[in-house]
Write a protein that holds these residues in place. Structure first.
Motif, PDB file in Angstrom:
ATOM      1  N   GLU A   1       0.821  -1.213   0.000  1.00 39.83           N
ATOM      2  CA  GLU A   1       0.000   0.000   0.000  1.00 39.83           C
ATOM      3  C   GLU A   1       0.853   1.260   0.000  1.00 39.83           C
ATOM      4  OE1 GLU A   1      -2.624  -0.359   3.342  1.00 39.83           O
ATOM      5  OE2 GLU A   1      -3.973  -1.720   2.275  1.00 39.83           O
ATOM      6  N   ALA A   2       1.916   1.285   0.782  1.00 40.13           N
ATOM      7  CA  ALA A   2       2.760   2.478   0.894  1.00 40.13           C
ATOM      8  C   ALA A   2       3.452   2.809  -0.417  1.00 40.13           C
ATOM      9  CB  ALA A   2       3.797   2.295   2.002  1.00 40.13           C
ATOM     10  N   THR A   3       3.749   1.798  -1.211  1.00 49.10           N
ATOM     11  CA  THR A   3       4.431   2.026  -2.485  1.00 49.10           C
ATOM     12  C   THR A   3       3.450   2.203  -3.639  1.00 49.10           C
ATOM     13  OG1 THR A   3       4.627  -0.352  -2.878  1.00 49.10           O
ATOM     14  CG2 THR A   3       6.477   0.753  -1.785  1.00 49.10           C
ATOM     15  N   SER A   4       2.170   2.208  -3.333  1.00 51.32           N
ATOM     16  CA  SER A   4       1.090   2.317  -4.328  1.00 51.32           C
ATOM     17  C   SER A   4       1.033   1.114  -5.259  1.00 51.32           C
ATOM     18  CB  SER A   4       1.211   3.607  -5.146  1.00 51.32           C
ATOM     19  OG  SER A   4       1.094   4.728  -4.305  1.00 51.32           O
ATOM     20  N   ALA A   5       1.665   0.021  -4.875  1.00 49.70           N
ATOM     21  CA  ALA A   5       1.602  -1.192  -5.684  1.00 49.70           C
ATOM     22  C   ALA A   5       0.241  -1.862  -5.569  1.00 49.70           C
ATOM     23  CB  ALA A   5       2.707  -2.160  -5.266  1.00 49.70           C
ATOM     24  N   ASP A   6      -0.588  -1.416  -4.626  1.00 51.42           N
ATOM     25  CA  ASP A   6      -1.929  -1.981  -4.495  1.00 51.42           C
ATOM     26  C   ASP A   6      -2.833  -1.557  -5.646  1.00 51.42           C
ATOM     27  OD1 ASP A   6      -1.852   0.655  -3.502  1.00 51.42           O
ATOM     28  OD2 ASP A   6      -3.587   0.310  -2.206  1.00 51.42           O
ATOM     29  N   LYS A   7      -2.368  -0.636  -6.474  1.00 50.49           N
ATOM     30  CA  LYS A   7      -3.133  -0.224  -7.649  1.00 50.49           C
ATOM     31  C   LYS A   7      -2.960  -1.216  -8.798  1.00 50.49           C
ATOM     32  CE  LYS A   7      -2.962   4.557  -6.303  1.00 50.49           C
ATOM     33  NZ  LYS A   7      -2.214   5.784  -6.359  1.00 50.49           N
ATOM     34  N   LEU A   8      -1.960  -2.089  -8.685  1.00 51.98           N
ATOM     35  CA  LEU A   8      -1.747  -3.119  -9.693  1.00 51.98           C
ATOM     36  C   LEU A   8      -2.717  -4.267  -9.454  1.00 51.98           C
ATOM     37  CD1 LEU A   8       2.149  -3.319  -9.441  1.00 51.98           C
ATOM     38  CD2 LEU A   8       0.832  -2.174 -11.217  1.00 51.98           C
ATOM     39  N   THR A   9      -2.995  -5.029 -10.511  1.00 52.16           N
ATOM     40  CA  THR A   9      -3.785  -6.238 -10.297  1.00 52.16           C
ATOM     41  C   THR A   9      -2.888  -7.243  -9.580  1.00 52.16           C
ATOM     42  OG1 THR A   9      -3.140  -7.304 -12.371  1.00 52.16           O
ATOM     43  CG2 THR A   9      -5.081  -5.851 -12.447  1.00 52.16           C
ATOM     44  N   ILE A  10      -3.505  -8.226  -8.955  1.00 45.45           N
ATOM     45  CA  ILE A  10      -2.736  -9.226  -8.229  1.00 45.45           C
ATOM     46  C   ILE A  10      -1.814  -9.992  -9.176  1.00 45.45           C
ATOM     47  CG2 ILE A  10      -4.438 -11.081  -8.336  1.00 45.45           C
ATOM     48  CD1 ILE A  10      -2.444 -10.183  -5.228  1.00 45.45           C
ATOM     49  N   GLU A  11      -2.267 -10.194 -10.415  1.00 45.90           N
ATOM     50  CA  GLU A  11      -1.446 -10.886 -11.400  1.00 45.90           C
ATOM     51  C   GLU A  11      -0.236 -10.055 -11.787  1.00 45.90           C
ATOM     52  OE1 GLU A  11      -4.761 -10.474 -11.750  1.00 45.90           O
ATOM     53  OE2 GLU A  11      -5.529 -12.528 -11.544  1.00 45.90           O
ATOM     54  N   GLU A  12      -0.440  -8.743 -11.967  1.00 53.65           N
ATOM     55  CA  GLU A  12       0.669  -7.853 -12.316  1.00 53.65           C
ATOM     56  C   GLU A  12       1.694  -7.799 -11.187  1.00 53.65           C
ATOM     57  OE1 GLU A  12      -1.500  -4.524 -15.153  1.00 53.65           O
ATOM     58  OE2 GLU A  12      -1.629  -4.310 -12.981  1.00 53.65           O
TER      59      GLU A  12
END
Length: 110
Positions: free
Chosen positions: A34-45
């Motif tokens: 969440e802190a790196t904004s990686a939660d905006k990616l799909t789980i597959e990505e």
């Protein structure tokens, strides 16, 4: 005389501590995503990116990632010099004029 050690109780305490540490690690990984904004990616990505990163063993690239991560955690901005790639593992894009001509028209029709 010394009191006999209760190995069953010790083992139960160690198992409980291991579960607690595993739960904390999973929670911290989620917070990091969440802190790196990686939660905006799909789980597959995200999974694909992590698998790709884990497969790279180049020490220089790993050191660049470590420095970038350390800067992230210390609140500093990672230093980027124009034209340098500090830790991404993406391949440089091929310019339009250098793409193979066998790809066909842009519509996908051959």
């Amino acid at each position: 005389m010394r009191k006999p050690r209760n190995y069953d109780e010790d083992l139960k305490a160690l198992i409980a501590k291991a579960r607690q540490l595993k739960a904390r690690k999973q929670s911290q990984l989620g917070e990091l995503v969440e802190a790196t904004s990686a939660d905006k990616l799909t789980i597959e990505e995200l999974a694909g990116a992590l698998l790709s990163i884990a497969a790279i063993s180049d020490p220089a690239r790993r050191e660049a990632w470590r420095k970038r991560g350390a800067a992230f955690f210390s609140g500093e901005r990672a230093e980027h010099t124009p034209g340098t790639r500090t830790g991404d593992n993406a391949q440089p894009a091929t310019p339009h004029d250098q793409r193979p001509s066998s790809l066909g028209p842009a519509t996908g029709a051959a």
